[in-house]
Design a protein around this motif. Sequence first.
Motif, PDB file in Angstrom:
ATOM      1  N   ARG A  22       0.860  -1.176   0.000  1.00  0.00           N
ATOM      2  CA  ARG A  22       0.000   0.000   0.000  1.00  0.00           C
ATOM      3  C   ARG A  22       0.907   1.240   0.000  1.00  0.00           C
ATOM      4  N   ILE A  23       1.190   1.739  -1.188  1.00  0.00           N
ATOM      5  CA  ILE A  23       2.164   2.823  -1.343  1.00  0.00           C
ATOM      6  C   ILE A  23       1.437   4.138  -1.581  1.00  0.00           C
ATOM      7  N   LYS A  24       1.826   5.163  -0.831  1.00  0.00           N
ATOM      8  CA  LYS A  24       1.235   6.497  -0.977  1.00  0.00           C
ATOM      9  C   LYS A  24       2.333   7.476  -1.395  1.00  0.00           C
ATOM     10  N   GLU A  25       2.297   7.881  -2.644  1.00  0.00           N
ATOM     11  CA  GLU A  25       3.278   8.856  -3.124  1.00  0.00           C
ATOM     12  C   GLU A  25       2.753  10.262  -2.843  1.00  0.00           C
ATOM     13  N   THR A  26       3.653  11.151  -2.370  1.00  0.00           N
ATOM     14  CA  THR A  26       3.252  12.514  -1.979  1.00  0.00           C
ATOM     15  C   THR A  26       3.772  13.569  -2.937  1.00  0.00           C
ATOM     16  N   PHE A  27       4.326  13.143  -4.057  1.00  0.00           N
ATOM     17  CA  PHE A  27       4.880  14.107  -5.002  1.00  0.00           C
ATOM     18  C   PHE A  27       4.123  14.029  -6.325  1.00  0.00           C
ATOM     19  N   SER A  28       4.313  15.031  -7.141  1.00  0.00           N
ATOM     20  CA  SER A  28       3.629  15.100  -8.433  1.00  0.00           C
ATOM     21  C   SER A  28       4.479  14.448  -9.510  1.00  0.00           C
ATOM     22  N   GLN A  29       3.834  14.148 -10.640  1.00  0.00           N
ATOM     23  CA  GLN A  29       4.560  13.593 -11.777  1.00  0.00           C
ATOM     24  C   GLN A  29       5.632  14.565 -12.251  1.00  0.00           C
ATOM     25  N   GLU A  30       5.286  15.841 -12.237  1.00  0.00           N
ATOM     26  CA  GLU A  30       6.238  16.874 -12.682  1.00  0.00           C
ATOM     27  C   GLU A  30       7.492  16.856 -11.805  1.00  0.00           C
ATOM     28  N   PHE A  31       7.289  16.744 -10.464  1.00  0.00           N
ATOM     29  CA  PHE A  31       8.428  16.720  -9.546  1.00  0.00           C
ATOM     30  C   PHE A  31       9.317  15.508  -9.824  1.00  0.00           C
ATOM     31  N   LEU A  32       8.704  14.321  -9.993  1.00  0.00           N
ATOM     32  CA  LEU A  32       9.470  13.092 -10.191  1.00  0.00           C
ATOM     33  C   LEU A  32      10.340  13.189 -11.429  1.00  0.00           C
ATOM     34  N   PHE A  33       9.761  13.595 -12.566  1.00  0.00           N
ATOM     35  CA  PHE A  33      10.536  13.591 -13.804  1.00  0.00           C
ATOM     36  C   PHE A  33      11.519  14.761 -13.882  1.00  0.00           C
ATOM     37  N   ARG A  34      11.252  15.832 -13.118  1.00  0.00           N
ATOM     38  CA  ARG A  34      12.251  16.903 -13.036  1.00  0.00           C
ATOM     39  C   ARG A  34      13.480  16.407 -12.284  1.00  0.00           C
ATOM     40  N   LYS A  35      13.239  15.656 -11.191  1.00  0.00           N
ATOM     41  CA  LYS A  35      14.350  15.118 -10.417  1.00  0.00           C
ATOM     42  C   LYS A  35      15.112  14.038 -11.200  1.00  0.00           C
ATOM     43  N   ILE A  36      14.386  13.272 -11.983  1.00  0.00           N
ATOM     44  CA  ILE A  36      15.060  12.256 -12.804  1.00  0.00           C
ATOM     45  C   ILE A  36      15.951  12.928 -13.838  1.00  0.00           C
ATOM     46  N   GLU A  37      15.487  14.055 -14.388  1.00  0.00           N
ATOM     47  CA  GLU A  37      16.314  14.802 -15.334  1.00  0.00           C
ATOM     48  C   GLU A  37      17.579  15.317 -14.644  1.00  0.00           C
ATOM     49  N   GLU A  38      17.434  15.765 -13.398  1.00  0.00           N
ATOM     50  CA  GLU A  38      18.606  16.209 -12.649  1.00  0.00           C
ATOM     51  C   GLU A  38      19.577  15.047 -12.420  1.00  0.00           C
ATOM     52  N   LEU A  39      19.021  13.890 -12.061  1.00  0.00           N
ATOM     53  CA  LEU A  39      19.874  12.713 -11.862  1.00  0.00           C
ATOM     54  C   LEU A  39      20.624  12.342 -13.141  1.00  0.00           C
ATOM     55  N   LYS A  40      19.941  12.482 -14.272  1.00  0.00           N
ATOM     56  CA  LYS A  40      20.581  12.188 -15.552  1.00  0.00           C
ATOM     57  C   LYS A  40      21.773  13.108 -15.785  1.00  0.00           C
ATOM     58  N   ASN A  41      21.598  14.397 -15.493  1.00  0.00           N
ATOM     59  CA  ASN A  41      22.697  15.350 -15.690  1.00  0.00           C
ATOM     60  C   ASN A  41      23.848  15.087 -14.725  1.00  0.00           C
ATOM     61  N   PHE A  42      23.518  14.798 -13.463  1.00  0.00           N
ATOM     62  CA  PHE A  42      24.571  14.508 -12.471  1.00  0.00           C
ATOM     63  C   PHE A  42      25.316  13.222 -12.822  1.00  0.00           C
ATOM     64  N   ALA A  43      24.601  12.249 -13.408  1.00  0.00           N
ATOM     65  CA  ALA A  43      25.248  11.002 -13.818  1.00  0.00           C
ATOM     66  C   ALA A  43      26.237  11.254 -14.950  1.00  0.00           C
ATOM     67  N   LEU A  44      25.862  12.139 -15.895  1.00  0.00           N
ATOM     68  CA  LEU A  44      26.784  12.482 -16.977  1.00  0.00           C
ATOM     69  C   LEU A  44      28.046  13.145 -16.443  1.00  0.00           C
ATOM     70  N   LEU A  45      27.872  13.939 -15.391  1.00  0.00           N
ATOM     71  CA  LEU A  45      29.012  14.637 -14.773  1.00  0.00           C
ATOM     72  C   LEU A  45      29.743  13.768 -13.760  1.00  0.00           C
ATOM     73  N   GLN A  46      29.186  12.568 -13.470  1.00  0.00           N
ATOM     74  CA  GLN A  46      29.717  11.676 -12.431  1.00  0.00           C
ATOM     75  C   GLN A  46      29.828  12.411 -11.093  1.00  0.00           C
ATOM     76  N   ASP A  47      28.807  13.175 -10.802  1.00  0.00           N
ATOM     77  CA  ASP A  47      28.752  13.987  -9.583  1.00  0.00           C
ATOM     78  C   ASP A  47      28.034  13.179  -8.498  1.00  0.00           C
ATOM     79  N   ALA A  48      28.807  12.336  -7.792  1.00  0.00           N
ATOM     80  CA  ALA A  48      28.226  11.428  -6.815  1.00  0.00           C
ATOM     81  C   ALA A  48      27.510  12.146  -5.673  1.00  0.00           C
ATOM     82  N   PRO A  49      28.092  13.174  -5.050  1.00  0.00           N
ATOM     83  CA  PRO A  49      27.375  13.846  -3.940  1.00  0.00           C
ATOM     84  C   PRO A  49      26.022  14.409  -4.355  1.00  0.00           C
ATOM     85  N   SER A  50      25.950  14.979  -5.560  1.00  0.00           N
ATOM     86  CA  SER A  50      24.672  15.534  -6.015  1.00  0.00           C
ATOM     87  C   SER A  50      23.660  14.425  -6.298  1.00  0.00           C
TER      88      SER A  50
END
Length: 631
Positions: A582-610
Motif C-alpha cells: 500500500r504505497i502512498k506517493e506525496t509528489f507530483s509527476q512533474e516533480f518526479l521527472f524533473r528530479k530524474i532529469e537532474e539525476l541524468k545530468n549529475f550522472a553524466l558529470l559523475q557527480d556522486a554527492p549531487s
Amino acid sequence: MYNLSPFFKRLFKKTVLKRFLFFLISDAVLFSMALYLSFYLRFEGMIPDRYLVHFYISLPLFISIKIMVFYFLQIYRFTWSHIGLYELIKVFMAQTLSSLIISASILFLAYGEPFLGFPRSIFLIDYAFSLIMVEGLRVSKRAYIHARRGTVVEQKRTLIIGAGDAGEQIVREMKTAKDSPYLPVAFIDDDPSKKRTSIQGVEVVGMRMDIPRISKNLDVELAVIAMPSAPPMEIRDVVSYLYKAGINEIRVIPGTKEIISRNISILDIKRIEVEDLLGREPIEIEYAEIERDLKGKRILITGAGGSIGSELVRRISQFDPQLLVLLDFNETALFHISREIKERYPYLSIHPLLGDILDKEKMGVVFRNFAPQVVFHAAAYKHVPIMEDFPEEAVRVNILGTEILGKLSYKSGVEKFVFISTDKVVNPTSVMGASKRVAEMVITDLNHQQTTRFVAVRFGNVLGSRGSVIPLFQEQIRQGGPLTITHPEMKRYFMTIAEAVLLVLQAGAMGRGGEVFVLDMGEPIKIYDMACELIRLSGLEPEKDIPIVFNGIRPGEKLFEELLTAEEGVEPTGHPKIFKARIKETFSQEFLFRKIEELKNFALLQDAPSIITTLKEIIPTYTPNRLSKLS
C-alpha cells in the motif's frame, strides 16, 4: 506355427523369486560338492565304504542347516551383480555359523550310530571348500557382468531415505540402469508399518533416528533423500541425522513440481544444496492463469542472460509463447541461454538480441520490429558495494534504462510490463536500493497512461545468483577458507531462483496495473547459519576445518532487510503468499521527472554527492551511510 519367443522371454525374465531359486539350488549343489571333496581329500581319493555311508547320511544335514542359516541371515536377498565387501563378510559369517552348528550337532551324535567315528577333519575341510565355492559363485557373477559391459563402475553403498513411490522408483532405476553408481543397501522410513518390508529386494530397516546405527552396520557411503513432497524443515531434520552418522555425500530427488507428469530416474538425483534446506514451504502457483497470460504471446525479456532473466526464459518457454526475444549486453551469457533454449525447445521461435537498454534508438527498433505484448524487465545493476562506488551507473541503468523501456512500452501498445524490484528499496541505505525505488516510482507513474499495465515485484536475496553470498562462500570453501561474513547477526530474506521467477509470472498474470507485489518470504535467515550449512554440505566442519571471520558491515548494507515499511502496509491478493504494498506517493509527476532529469545530468558529470542528495529529495527515508566518502 506356434511362436515360442514370448514363452522363453517370460521364462528367462529376471525376478526376485527366480534369483532366490537360482542361488538356493546352486548353493545346494555346491554344498554337496564341497562335502564330497572333503571326504575325497581326507581319504586321498579312496573313500572307504564305511565313511561313504557317513557322507550320504550327513549330506542332508549339511545342506539343510547351511541353507537355513543363509536364509535367516538374508544372504539370498542380496543383488549379487553388485557384490561388495559387506556381502562377502555376511557370507563368511553365515558359513562360519552354519559350520559351527553342523559340527556341534554331529559331535553330539557321534557317540552312537549312524555318526559313530565321523572324521572331525571333515568339518574344517568342508568349511573351506564351501566358503570358496559360494563366494566364488557370487564374485564370478559380478565379474561376468562387468566383463560383458566392458567397464567397471565403482558403486557406492547407498541408503535410501523414504520408502514411498519415489523411493521405489529410484531403487528400481538404480538396479536396472546400466553403469549405475548407486548400490541401494537399505531403506529408511518413519512409517512403522513399513519396517522389515522389502521393496525391490531392499529392506526397510528403521526410522530416521536409527540412521547413525544403521549407517555403521551397513557401511553406508552415500544417502539419497527420496522425499520429493517433504517440506524443507523435514529435509533439514533428516540431513542432521545423516551428519551425525558421518555421511557427507547426500543426494536428493527434486520436488514433485519439477518431476511432474513423468517417472523419476537416477538422472533426477542431484547434490543437496542449501536451497533444499531452507525452512520455507513451496509456493503454489496457478499455472492455468499464467498459461492464459503467456501462451501465444510475443514476449521480451531484458537481462535474459542473468540469474533471474535466464530462469524467466526457461519457465516462460514451457508456456508455448509465439516469440521470445532475449535481450542482454553480455554476449557470453546471451549465447548460453539462447543455445540452451533452442536445444530444449527446437520448435520455439527465439530471437537473441545483443544490446544496451540505454540505447534508446536501438530499443525503439526492437519494439517496432518485434512488437512485444509482454515485457519482463530484469536488466539491472544489483551489487550493493559496487553501486556505492559508481552511483552514476545505478542511475543510468536502474532508473533511466527502466524509464526508456517503460515509455517505449506504452507508446508501442505493450499489454503488460513486469518490473523486477528488490527488498532493498524499503528504507534504503544503499544507492542500489534507492535507484530501484525510483524505478518503481517511474513505472507506477507510467501506469497512468492506461495503455500498458505496469507492475513491480519485490524480491529478497536470490540463492545462487551471480554476485550473491552463496557462490562467494562456495569459492572460499574450495580455497580452504576462511569464510568472510560482515556481522554475526546479519540476516537476510532468501528465496530460490525458481521461487522468484514463479512469483514474477504469477504477478504478471494477476496484475491489473500499478501494483507493487511482495512475497511473504517467511523468516529471515542468519548468514552465519547459512555459512555453517554450506561448510557441512561440503563434508567439512565449521570453525574446525573452515574458519569463519567477521569483517564488518559494508557501505550501503543493513543488518536486517525490510520487505515493507510500517507506513506502507499490505493488502491481501488472491494468492496466500503474495501481497500488494500500500504505497502512498506525496509528489507530483512533474516533480518526479524533473528530479530524474537532474539525476541524468549529475550522472553524466559523475557527480556522486549531487546524485545522493537528489535521491534523498525523492526518497525521504533514504539514509546513505557513506556520505563522508562521497563528499
